[in-house]
Design an enzyme around this catalytic site. Sequence first.
Site, PDB file in Angstrom:
ATOM      1  N   ASP A  33      22.306  38.163  20.413  1.00 43.88           N
ATOM      2  CA  ASP A  33      21.939  37.466  21.647  1.00 43.88           C
ATOM      3  C   ASP A  33      20.538  36.905  21.455  1.00 43.88           C
ATOM      4  O   ASP A  33      19.750  37.455  20.676  1.00 43.88           O
ATOM      5  CB  ASP A  33      21.960  38.443  22.852  1.00 43.88           C
ATOM      6  CG  ASP A  33      22.343  37.750  24.145  1.00 43.88           C
ATOM      7  OD1 ASP A  33      21.588  36.863  24.573  1.00 43.88           O
ATOM      8  OD2 ASP A  33      23.393  38.088  24.712  1.00 43.88           O
ATOM      9  N   PHE A  83      31.097  34.964  22.852  1.00 38.83           N
ATOM     10  CA  PHE A  83      30.788  34.808  24.272  1.00 38.83           C
ATOM     11  C   PHE A  83      29.607  33.877  24.496  1.00 38.83           C
ATOM     12  O   PHE A  83      29.469  33.310  25.580  1.00 38.83           O
ATOM     13  CB  PHE A  83      30.395  36.159  24.894  1.00 38.83           C
ATOM     14  CG  PHE A  83      31.494  37.175  24.949  1.00 38.83           C
ATOM     15  CD1 PHE A  83      32.494  37.069  25.895  1.00 38.83           C
ATOM     16  CD2 PHE A  83      31.513  38.254  24.074  1.00 38.83           C
ATOM     17  CE1 PHE A  83      33.503  38.020  25.979  1.00 38.83           C
ATOM     18  CE2 PHE A  83      32.511  39.202  24.154  1.00 38.83           C
ATOM     19  CZ  PHE A  83      33.506  39.095  25.096  1.00 38.83           C
ATOM     20  N   LYS A  87      27.002  28.832  31.264  1.00 42.83           N
ATOM     21  CA  LYS A  87      28.226  28.869  32.082  1.00 42.83           C
ATOM     22  C   LYS A  87      28.052  28.408  33.522  1.00 42.83           C
ATOM     23  O   LYS A  87      28.957  28.603  34.341  1.00 42.83           O
ATOM     24  CB  LYS A  87      28.794  30.282  32.075  1.00 42.83           C
ATOM     25  CG  LYS A  87      27.824  31.309  32.653  1.00 42.83           C
ATOM     26  CD  LYS A  87      28.510  32.588  33.038  1.00 42.83           C
ATOM     27  CE  LYS A  87      27.559  33.449  33.834  1.00 42.83           C
ATOM     28  NZ  LYS A  87      28.106  34.689  34.295  1.00 42.83           N
ATOM     29  N   SER A 127      38.152  29.333  29.625  1.00 38.95           N
ATOM     30  CA  SER A 127      38.112  29.470  31.087  1.00 38.95           C
ATOM     31  C   SER A 127      39.307  28.767  31.725  1.00 38.95           C
ATOM     32  O   SER A 127      39.790  27.743  31.213  1.00 38.95           O
ATOM     33  CB  SER A 127      36.822  28.829  31.600  1.00 38.95           C
ATOM     34  OG  SER A 127      36.881  28.648  32.990  1.00 38.95           O
ATOM     35  N   TYR A 154      30.171  21.617  31.581  1.00 40.18           N
ATOM     36  CA  TYR A 154      30.541  22.989  31.224  1.00 40.18           C
ATOM     37  C   TYR A 154      32.041  23.068  30.891  1.00 40.18           C
ATOM     38  O   TYR A 154      32.430  23.571  29.838  1.00 40.18           O
ATOM     39  CB  TYR A 154      30.204  23.948  32.378  1.00 40.18           C
ATOM     40  CG  TYR A 154      30.966  25.241  32.321  1.00 40.18           C
ATOM     41  CD1 TYR A 154      30.628  26.231  31.412  1.00 40.18           C
ATOM     42  CD2 TYR A 154      32.077  25.459  33.148  1.00 40.18           C
ATOM     43  CE1 TYR A 154      31.364  27.406  31.339  1.00 40.18           C
ATOM     44  CE2 TYR A 154      32.812  26.625  33.081  1.00 40.18           C
ATOM     45  CZ  TYR A 154      32.456  27.598  32.181  1.00 40.18           C
ATOM     46  OH  TYR A 154      33.187  28.750  32.092  1.00 40.18           O
ATOM     47  N   LYS A 158      34.303  23.768  27.192  1.00 42.18           N
ATOM     48  CA  LYS A 158      35.387  24.744  26.960  1.00 42.18           C
ATOM     49  C   LYS A 158      36.597  24.047  26.340  1.00 42.18           C
ATOM     50  O   LYS A 158      37.215  24.549  25.405  1.00 42.18           O
ATOM     51  CB  LYS A 158      35.771  25.459  28.260  1.00 42.18           C
ATOM     52  CG  LYS A 158      34.692  26.385  28.791  1.00 42.18           C
ATOM     53  CD  LYS A 158      34.412  27.548  27.833  1.00 42.18           C
ATOM     54  CE  LYS A 158      33.240  28.398  28.242  1.00 42.18           C
ATOM     55  NZ  LYS A 158      32.763  29.303  27.184  1.00 42.18           N
ATOM     56  N   PHE A 183      40.016  33.965  34.234  1.00 42.90           N
ATOM     57  CA  PHE A 183      39.983  33.514  35.625  1.00 42.90           C
ATOM     58  C   PHE A 183      38.615  33.966  36.184  1.00 42.90           C
ATOM     59  O   PHE A 183      37.618  33.694  35.545  1.00 42.90           O
ATOM     60  CB  PHE A 183      41.260  33.956  36.353  1.00 42.90           C
ATOM     61  CG  PHE A 183      42.392  33.029  35.938  1.00 42.90           C
ATOM     62  CD1 PHE A 183      42.893  33.042  34.636  1.00 42.90           C
ATOM     63  CD2 PHE A 183      42.867  32.054  36.797  1.00 42.90           C
ATOM     64  CE1 PHE A 183      43.852  32.123  34.209  1.00 42.90           C
ATOM     65  CE2 PHE A 183      43.839  31.138  36.386  1.00 42.90           C
ATOM     66  CZ  PHE A 183      44.327  31.178  35.103  1.00 42.90           C
ATOM     67  N   ASN A 184      38.497  34.645  37.298  1.00 47.46           N
ATOM     68  CA  ASN A 184      37.156  34.921  37.847  1.00 47.46           C
ATOM     69  C   ASN A 184      36.734  36.377  37.612  1.00 47.46           C
ATOM     70  O   ASN A 184      37.130  37.247  38.399  1.00 47.46           O
ATOM     71  CB  ASN A 184      37.134  34.595  39.346  1.00 47.46           C
ATOM     72  CG  ASN A 184      37.166  33.103  39.611  1.00 47.46           C
ATOM     73  OD1 ASN A 184      38.071  32.409  39.172  1.00 47.46           O
ATOM     74  ND2 ASN A 184      36.176  32.597  40.309  1.00 47.46           N
ATOM     75  N   ARG A 236      41.330  32.311  44.513  1.00 48.79           N
ATOM     76  CA  ARG A 236      41.050  32.530  43.090  1.00 48.79           C
ATOM     77  C   ARG A 236      41.738  33.806  42.631  1.00 48.79           C
ATOM     78  O   ARG A 236      42.197  34.601  43.447  1.00 48.79           O
ATOM     79  CB  ARG A 236      39.533  32.714  42.854  1.00 48.79           C
ATOM     80  CG  ARG A 236      38.670  31.523  43.169  1.00 48.79           C
ATOM     81  CD  ARG A 236      38.824  30.437  42.124  1.00 48.79           C
ATOM     82  NE  ARG A 236      37.909  29.330  42.380  1.00 48.79           N
ATOM     83  CZ  ARG A 236      38.172  28.329  43.215  1.00 48.79           C
ATOM     84  NH1 ARG A 236      39.312  28.301  43.885  1.00 48.79           N
ATOM     85  NH2 ARG A 236      37.303  27.354  43.390  1.00 48.79           N
ATOM     86  N   ARG A 299      32.207  22.962  48.924  1.00 47.70           N
ATOM     87  CA  ARG A 299      31.334  22.772  47.759  1.00 47.70           C
ATOM     88  C   ARG A 299      31.994  21.735  46.853  1.00 47.70           C
ATOM     89  O   ARG A 299      33.176  21.862  46.528  1.00 47.70           O
ATOM     90  CB  ARG A 299      31.163  24.109  47.019  1.00 47.70           C
ATOM     91  CG  ARG A 299      30.228  24.054  45.842  1.00 47.70           C
ATOM     92  CD  ARG A 299      29.952  25.443  45.301  1.00 47.70           C
ATOM     93  NE  ARG A 299      31.094  26.021  44.598  1.00 47.70           N
ATOM     94  CZ  ARG A 299      31.056  27.191  43.964  1.00 47.70           C
ATOM     95  NH1 ARG A 299      29.939  27.899  43.944  1.00 47.70           N
ATOM     96  NH2 ARG A 299      32.114  27.658  43.354  1.00 47.70           N
TER      97      ARG A 299
END
Length: 342
Positions: A33, A83, A87, A127, A154, A158, A183-184, A236, A299
């Site tokens: 990282d 990863f 994001k 995603s 973004y 992906k 998903f979320n 979601r 949104r």
Amino acid sequence: MSNRVLVTGAAGYIGSHTVVELVKAGYEVVGVDDFANSTPDVLKGISSILGFEIPFVEADCSDMSSFSRVFEAYPDIDAAIHFAAFKAVGESVLKPVEYFRNNLMSLVNLIDLMRSRESGNIVFSSSCTVYGEPDEGALPISETARTKPALSPYGRTKQMCEDMLKDSVRAYGNIKVTALRYFNPIGAHPSALIGELPVGVPQNLVPYITQTAAGLRKELSIFGDDYDTPDGTCIRDYIYVCDLAKAHVRAVDRMLGADGERYELFNLGTGTGVSVLELVNEFKRVTGVDLPYKFAPRREGDIVKVWADASKANKILGWKADTPLGDVLLSAWNWEKKIRNL
Ligand code: UD1
């Protein structure tokens, strides 16, 4: 084989939970990282859970001279879970170059470093954003649904990364890829030693809820109450981050076991759609904490409803996200209380 798995973005939200599950499953790991969107404290949290410090290299994956040091220090890497990426959808619209540089270059470098090795196994964090707004009748959405033009840089990264990986599988005989479409992801490790740590004002729903419940934010704004859904709010598929982490272990098991095709794709979700209002009410029910909220305008760019057909992952990976939503929300709340000393 050494059983060594490289985890890029190991100090990130999903990366840190996956490191814990990999070690619990018997894998050796090496984490990477650059702390662009995390802190070294996350590594302390991982150590507290595991009882030892994981091998770790501070490096920027988008910078080849920095990233290649990891492979020099750990020549026995058998698989990589990638990863490391930016994001934030909104931020990506304002800073596309930063997103292209970080998200695309880090994958180019990883493929470049893996393509000449004996084992070129790559698990990629994709995603559900690649599906865009699902067509009428396409829900739950399966891996065979066609992808839609991305609505943000973004999302585009992906899609581009998935394509780059497909091209690389064709070109390099040792490269094998499992792309996982999340998903979320929500919630935190049951120990409350690691969890989601948004920088600044949270953009995602659950961190905003827990910060509001903790008194850091006045009230939650629910974006839109007049969508074409039963209660008018967006739907979601919220998946527990520890369940998600375990799917990565299954994906690595499968690749190292030489099972499957050279490019495989799985949706990772629960298979159940939950509305914003349902999630808010479930949070209030399980925590007993009041959560002030108001309805606010929609949104921009929000998908109305999307949830996964996760049957392929259920069947082929032998995995299921089955932690009840209430338990997941409680884990997110326990984490928030821990970091705020409540
Ligand atoms: C999106 C992307 C996902 C990406 C993630 C990263 C889609 C379908 N999903 O998730 O791929 O990984 O961003 O950030 O494109 N909400 C509120 N109030 C808030 C915050 C959110 O009402 O303060 C609502 C949103 O309108 C949405 C739901 O909560 O309906 C979930 O939002 P969020 O947590 O931001 O995730 P996505 O937008 O679904």
